[in-house]
Design an enzyme around this catalytic site. Structure first.
Site, short mmCIF file in Angstrom:
data_model
loop_
_atom_site.label_atom_id
_atom_site.label_comp_id
_atom_site.label_asym_id
_atom_site.label_seq_id
_atom_site.Cartn_x
_atom_site.Cartn_y
_atom_site.Cartn_z
CD GLU B 363 -11.81 -16.68 -5.74
OE1 GLU B 363 -11.98 -16.76 -4.51
OE2 GLU B 363 -12.60 -16.06 -6.49
CG HIS B 394 6.66 6.18 4.90
ND1 HIS B 394 7.68 6.98 5.30
CD2 HIS B 394 6.05 6.82 3.88
CE1 HIS B 394 7.70 8.09 4.58
NE2 HIS B 394 6.71 8.01 3.70
CE LYS B 503 -17.42 -20.95 -0.16
NZ LYS B 503 -18.18 -20.80 -1.41
#
Lengths: 431, 543
Positions: B363, B394, B503
C-alpha cells in the site's frame, strides 16, 4: 500415652487439649503458645485446665521428636515444608517406634512421601530403632464444634496398612469409642482421598444449589421452597443445600481446588470440580451483580451497608470469605462500604486496613444510616429479625440484597423494601 | 502542481543510478556469492550488524563493497539523511494529503518534543496512552464490568486494514505474561461478508464481551457493518441504554463520529490525522493488543520500535539497518531485476507477519508517479508475500529454488524457542540456516532436475527471542525500510488513492443490488459486469 502434637492451628490445640484431658502426657510443639486464634467455643477453658498439668508446650522440635509414641501433624495445609523438617527429626531422634499420625490436609500423596522421608532419616541415623508406622487420619472437625467433634466423632477414619498402628490408635481413642465402634480402617491413600472427596461433595451440593437458584430466578420459582422439597427426600437430606454467596473459609475452597488440580495432574477429567469452582467464583459476586443491575451499572458514590464478613456465623475467620471479595469489588466501582460483623471487626481491619470509601461501622443499626442498600452476607443470629421499620427510617433507600435468604419476600414487599434474595423469583428487572 | 516540477528529471536518469546500472552489468558476469564467501573470510563480519537483541545479516546479498558504496551515493544524492530527519521531526512529507507522517511520535519518550502546527504532539500521545493504561488495567483486573456485572473475558477487535492487520499480527505473535491465569481472549472481525462475525459471536457471551471498534474515519463501510451487527447481537441480550457504553469502545481519529455512533466520549480513544492506517498499531489502534498483552508489554513493543527510530536517526548510512534493507531492496529490484520480495519468519507465532507486511509495503510503495506527479520509468514496490518459513518449505520454496523467476528473501529467526521444547526447536534453527545457505551455494549435478543454481540472495534477522521489544524492532525496521525506498523512488509512501475507485463503484453497485439504484444506470457498464449481475439476480429470484 506420650503424645507429641505439632502445629498452632485450632485443630492442634483442640487435639492436644482433649488428649491431655483424658490422661495422656501431651507435648505441643509450637513456635509460641498461641492464645486460641479463633473464638472456638470451650477451647480457652480446656487449655487453661490442662496447661499446668499434662499439657506442656515447647518450641523445640527435637524435644517433640523424642517425646511421643504418637506424633501428630496438625499444621496449616501450606506447611508441607515444615512437616518435612519435622518428620526428619522424628526419624533421627525418636527411639520408640512411634506412630506418625498426619491430620493435616496436605496435597494428595503427601502423607506417604512424608513417611518415606521419616524412614530415610531413620536409616541414616542407623541406631537400630524399632520401625515407625504411618496413620492418615483426616480431620473432619468443623469450626465452632471442634471439641464436641473430637470427643464424640461420627466416625474415626484411620488410613493405615499396619495392624500395630491401628491398635495404638484404637487404644488411644478408646474413651471416644465406647458407645459403638466408629473406627474405620482403610489404606492411607484412600483416607486422604476420602477427606478431599467429602469436601468436594459438599462443595458440589452448594454449587449445584447456586445453579438451581439461578434457574429459579429465571423461572420465577422460589429456591427456598425447592430446597425444602429436595431435603425431604431422604436420599438427599437437608445439609449443604443452602444457596447463597458461595462457599469460602480458610480450607474448604482451597481443598476442592487442590483436588481439582490433583485430578487434572493425574490425567483424569475433572470437569465437574472445575464447574463447581467456577460456579462458586461467580457466586461470590451474586450480590454485586444484583446491585449493579439495580443501580443501572453505576455504583459510584453509592453507600452499601454490609452485615457480616466472617465466612460463617460463630466465627471471626474472614480468610477467603465471600464478603471480603464483595467489599473489594464494590470499592473498585467507586462505591462506599460501611461494614459490621459481630466478631470479625478486628480481623477485617487487619486485612482491609484504611481505604478510601471503606468505613468500619459501630453496630448493625449504625451502618444503615443513609445507606443506599443493605447487603446481608453472613447469617449471624442478630440479623435474622431486625427492626425493619427502624431500618427503613435509617436508610436513604430501603433496598436489601440478602445473600442468605433470611427474610420473607412477601413481608419485605409489605414494608416497602426492595428485596433481592438468592433464587427467590424476585430479581431486578432484566436489563 | 506546476509543469516544471512534474517534468523534473527522474532518479533513473541521475548519475548515481546510471552508475549502479553499469555496476550491475559488470556484476552479472562476476563471481557468484559462494565464491565471494570463499575469497573473503570476513564477509559475515563486514556485512552484518548487531543492534541490541537483533542481528541483521546481509552477507548473503549479492552486494560487494563497491555496490554498497554506490548505493550510499544514490542515497545521498536523494538526500536520504535529510529526509530521515524531516520524517522524524514531523515535516509535511505526505505531500498529496498535505500532512506529516508521525508514527514515530507515537513511540517517543514523554519528554520528547515534536511540534506540529504549533502543538507538541508528544503531549497528546502520552495523554491518550494514559487513558489507555487506565482502561486496560480496569478491564484486565476485572474492575470494568459488562451489563450483568460480570468481568470481561473476551475482546473483539472490529476493524479492517491497518485497524485489523497490525493488532492481529501482534496478538498472534506474542503472549500475555506467564502465570496469568485467565488471560483475556481476543478475536478479530474484519470481513465485510459477515462471516467472521457469524463464526465468532455465537461462541461468545454478550455479558462478558467487549468490542473495540477501530476505524480512522469511523466511516469505514466494512467496520461499521460489523459493528452494527455486534450491537444488534448485544441488544438481543440487553436493551438497557447503558449496555452499549459498557461493551463498546472506539479507536478513531474522528471522535465525534464515534460518539454519534453511540460510543460515549470517555470510551473513545483518539489518534490523529498524521497517523496512517498501516502505521497505526502504535496508537490507540493498539488497544486490543494492550488489552491482551497488558500495558507493560504494549509499552515494550513501543520501546523496541523506538530503539529502531533512534538507530534510524543516528546511525551512519553504512551502519543503518533500515537504510541497508531499503537500498538492498532497490538494488535487487531495479538493478538485478527481481520482481518480488519474500518474508519468511521461522516462528509459527509470526504467521500473520507477511499479511501485515503486504499491506505496509504494497500500500505504501505500490505507486507509479513521483511526489511531483511525474510518471516513473522504473519499478517501484516489489510484490511481497511470505509465510512461516518451515511450512513454506513444503509449499512455495520449490519455485524459489529452481524456478525461472526468483525473489530475494528475508529470513527471521528467534534464537530462543517460544515454547519449552528446546530440543525440537533446534530443528527450526537448522532448517532456517540450511535454507539460506542452500539458496546461496546451490548444488551442481549431472542430473539437470537436481541442479540448484544457487546465488539466490537473502538477508537474515536473528532475534535473541520473540518478545514485545524485538517484535517492535522488526516492525519499525520494515516501516523505515519502506520510507528509504520511497525516498529513492521519489514516491509518496503515505497515501493510497488506489483503493478508492473500487469503493466508489462498489457503492453504486450496492445501491443497485438492494434495489435502490436508478433505472438504466448500469446500461453503460461493460458486458462482463452486466452479465455477472444478471446471473446474480437470477440466482436471487430462484431462492
Amino acid at each position: 500415652m506420650k503424645i507429641t502434637v505439632y502445629g498452632n492451628t485450632t485443630s492442634a490445640l483442640v487435639t492436644a487439649g482433649c488428649l491431655a484431658d483424658i490422661g495422656n502426657e501431651v507435648l505441643l510443639v509450637t513456635p509460641q503458645m498461641p492464645s486460641p486464634p479463633y473464638a472456638e467455643p470451650g477451647l480457652r477453658k480446656l487449655l487453661q485446665q490442662q496447661q499446668s498439668g499434662r499439657l506442656q508446650s515447647t518450641e523445640s522440635e527435637q524435644a517433640g521428636a523424642q517425646h511421643g509414641v504418637v506424633q501428630y501433624l496438625l499444621l496449616e495445609s501450606d506447611q508441607l515444608q515444615q512437616a518435612t523438617t519435622i518428620v526428619k527429626q522424628i526419624g533421627a531422634l525418636n527411639q520408640q517406634g512411634c506412630t506418625l499420625v498426619n491430620r493435616t490436609t496436605f496435597p494428595l500423596g503427601s502423607s506417604e512421601q512424608l513417611f518415606t522421608v521419616l524412614q530415610q532419616a531413620q536409616q541414616q541415623a542407623d541406631n537400630s530403632q524399632p520401625p515407625c508406622r504411618l496413620v492418615v487420619e483426616p480431620d473432619f472437625m468443623t469450626e465452632g464444634r471442634m471439641i464436641q467433634n473430637f470427643r464424640r466423632p461420627d466416625r474415626i477414619l484411620l488410613g493405615c496398612d499396619d495392624e500395630v498402628g491401628v491398635d495404638v490408635m484404637r487404644e488411644l481413642y478408646t474413651p471416644y469409642n465406647r458407645n459403638r465402634d466408629v473406627v474405620m480402617v482403610m489404606s492411607p491413600r484412600s483416607a486422604e482421598l476420602t477427606k478431599f472427596a467429602c469436601n468436594a461433595m459438599l462443595a458440589t451440593r452448594i454449587s449445584f444449589m447456586n445453579e438451581m437458584a439461578d434457574v429459579a430466578e429465571d423461572l420465577g420459582a422460589d429456591i427456598e421452597e425447592v430446597r425444602q422439597g429436595m431435603g425431604s427426600d431422604h436420599r438427599i437430606g437437608y445439609d449443604y443445600l443452602y444457596p447463597g454467596t458461595g462457599f469460602g473459609g480458610p480450607h474448604f475452597a482451597r481443598d476442592v481446588a487442590s483436588l481439582a488440580d490433583t485430578v487434572r495432574a493425574a490425567g483424569s477429567r475433572g470437569q465437574l470440580l472445575d464447574a463447581v469452582l467456577e460456579i462458586n467464583r461467580q457466586q461470590r459476586e451474586v450480590l454485586f451483580r444484583k446491585a449493579w443491575r439495580h443501580f443501572n451499572m453505576d455504583l459510584q458514590g453509592r453507600l452499601f451497608a454490609i452485615w457480616g464478613v466472617a465466612y460463617k456465623p460463630g466465627s471471626s475467620d474472614i480468610r477467603n470469605a465471600p464478603g471480603i471479595h464483595l467489599i473489594k469489588v464494590l470499592l473498585d466501582q467507586g462505591a462506599e462500604v460501611r461494614l459490621y460483623d459481630p466478631e470479625a471487626m478486628e480481623n477485617s481491619r487487619n486485612l482491609l486496613g484504611e481505604q478510601p470509601g471503606l468505613q468500619y461501622g459501630e453496630d448493625a443499626q449504625q451502618v444503615l444510616d443513609g445507606a443506599d442498600a443493605l447487603m446481608v452476607v453472613t447469617e449471624w443470629k442478630p440479623f435474622w429479625s431486625p427492626d425493619f421499620e427502624a431500618l427503613v427510617q435509617r436508610m436513604r433507600t430501603p433496598v436489601i440484597f440478602d445473600g442468605r435468604n433470611l427474610y420473607s419476600p412477601q413481608k419485605m414487599a409489605q414494608l416497602g423494601i426492595t428485596y433481592y434474595a438468592v433464587g427467590r423469583g424476585y430479581t431486578a428487572e432484566k436489563i | 502542481m506546476s509543469e516544471p516540477q512534474r517534468n523534473k528529471p527522474l532518479v533513473s536518469s541521475s548519475e548515481a543510478w546510471q552508475q549502479l546500472q553499469q555496476h550491475a552489468t559488470e556484476m552479472a558476469s562476476q563471481k557468484p556469492l559462494s565464491v565471494l564467501f570463499e575469497q573473503n573470510p570476513e564477509r559475515f563480519q563486514q556485512h552484518s550488524i548487531q543492534l541490541g537483541s537483533l542481528l541483521f545479516d546481509y552477507s548473503k546479498q549479492r552486494v560487494t563493497t563497491e555496490t554498497l558504496k554506490q548505493l550510499m551515493a544514490l542515497a545521498r544524492q536523494q538526500q536520504l539523511p535529510e529526509k530521515i530527519q524531516q520524517l522524524l521531526q514531523g515535516a509535511s512529507l505526505n505531500q498529496t494529503e498535505g500532512r506529516a507522517a508521525l508514527h514515530t511520535a507515537l513511540r517517543s519518550p514523554a519528554d520528547a518534543k515534536i511540534i506540529v502546527d504549533g502543538r507538541n504532539v508528544v503531549t497528546d500521545v502520552h495523554q491518550v496512552r494514559q487513558q489507555m493504561t487506565t482502561f486496560v488495567e480496569r478491564v484486565r483486573e476485572g474492575v470494568w464490568r459488562g451489563f450483568t456485572g460480570k468481568r470481561i473475558t473476551d475482546v473483539v477487535n472490529i476493524g479492517v486494514g491497518g485497524s485489523d492487520l497490525g493488532p492481529k499480527m501482534i496478538c498472534r505473535a506474542l503472549r500475555p505474561g506467564y502465570g496469568e491465569k485467565e488471560p483475556i481472549r481476543v478475536h478479530f472481525i474484519s470481513s465485510i461478508d459477515g462471516a467472521h462475525a457469524a463464526d465468532i459471536l455465537p461462541r461468545l457471551s454478550p455479558e462478558t464481551t467487549l468490542f473495540v471498534v477501530s476505524s480512522k474515519t469511523f466511516t469505514t463501510t466494512d467496520t461499521l457493518a460489523n459493528a452494527a451487527a455486534a450491537r444488534e447481537w448485544l441488544a438481543q441480550a440487553s436493551q438497557h441504554p447503558r449496555a452499549v457504553a459498557q461493551h463498546f469502545v472506539a479507536a478513531t481519529a474522528d471522535p465525534q463520529q464515534a460518539e454519534r455512533w453511540g460510543v460515549p466520549q470517555e470510551n473513545v480513544f483518539p489518534f490523529w490525522e498524521w497517523v496512517g492506517g498501516r502505521y497505526s498499531m502504535w496508537s490507540s489502534i493498539g488497544l486490543t493488543i494492550a488489552l491482551y498483552l497488558g500495558m507493560e508489554r504494549f509499552d515494550a513493543l513501543l520501546q523496541g520500535a523506538q530503539q529502531i527510530d533512534q538507530h534510524f536517526s543516528e546511525a551512519p548510512l553504512e551502519q543503518n539497518i533500515p537504510v541497508l534493507m531499503g537500498l538492498i531492496g532497490v538494488w535487487n529490484s531495479n538493478f538485478l531485476g527481481m520482481p518480488g520480495q519474500v518474508v519468511l519468519p521461522y516462528a509459527a507465532h509470526l504467521s500473520h507477519l507477511s499479511n501485515y507486511l503486504e499491506q505496509l509495503e504494497m500500500e505504501s510503495l505500490g505507486k507509479s508517479v513521483t511526489q511531483q506527479g511525474g510518471v516513473v520509468d522504473y519499478d517501484t514496490g516489489p510484490i511481497i508475500w511470505g509465510g512461516v518459513g518451515s511450512n513454506a518449505q513444503h509449499a512455495f520454496y520449490q519455485l524459489l529454488h529452481q524456478g525461472t523467476r526468483f525473489a530475494p528473501m528475508d529470513f527471521i529467526l528467534p534464537i530462543d524457542p517460544a515454547g519449552a521444547e528446546a530440543e525440537q526447536y533446534q530443528l527450526t534453527i537448522a532448517n532456517c540456516l540450511a535454507q539460506s545457505r542452500a539458496f546461496m551455494v546451490g548444488q551442481q549435478s549431472e542430473d539437470p532436475h537436481r541442479l540448484h543454481p544457487g546465488n539466490r540472495p537473502s538477508s537474515t534477522l536473528l532475534l535473541d527471542a520473540l518478545t514485545p521489544h524485538t517484535l517492535g524492532m522488526v516492525v519499525a525496521l520494515y516501516e523505515h525500510k519502506v520510507f528509504v525506498q520511497s525516498v529513492i523512488w521519489e514516491i509518496n509512501p503515505f497515501d493510497q488513492f488506489g483503493v478508492e475507485l473500487g469503493k466508489k463503484i462498489a457503492t453504486q453497485l450496492h445501491q443497485h443490488l438492494i434495489g435502490e439504484g436508478e433505472a438504466g444506470e448500469y446500461d453503460g457498464y461493460d458486458s462482463s459486469t452486466r452479465g455477472l449481475l444478471q446471473r446474480i439476480e437470477q440466482r436471487g429470484k430462484q431462492r
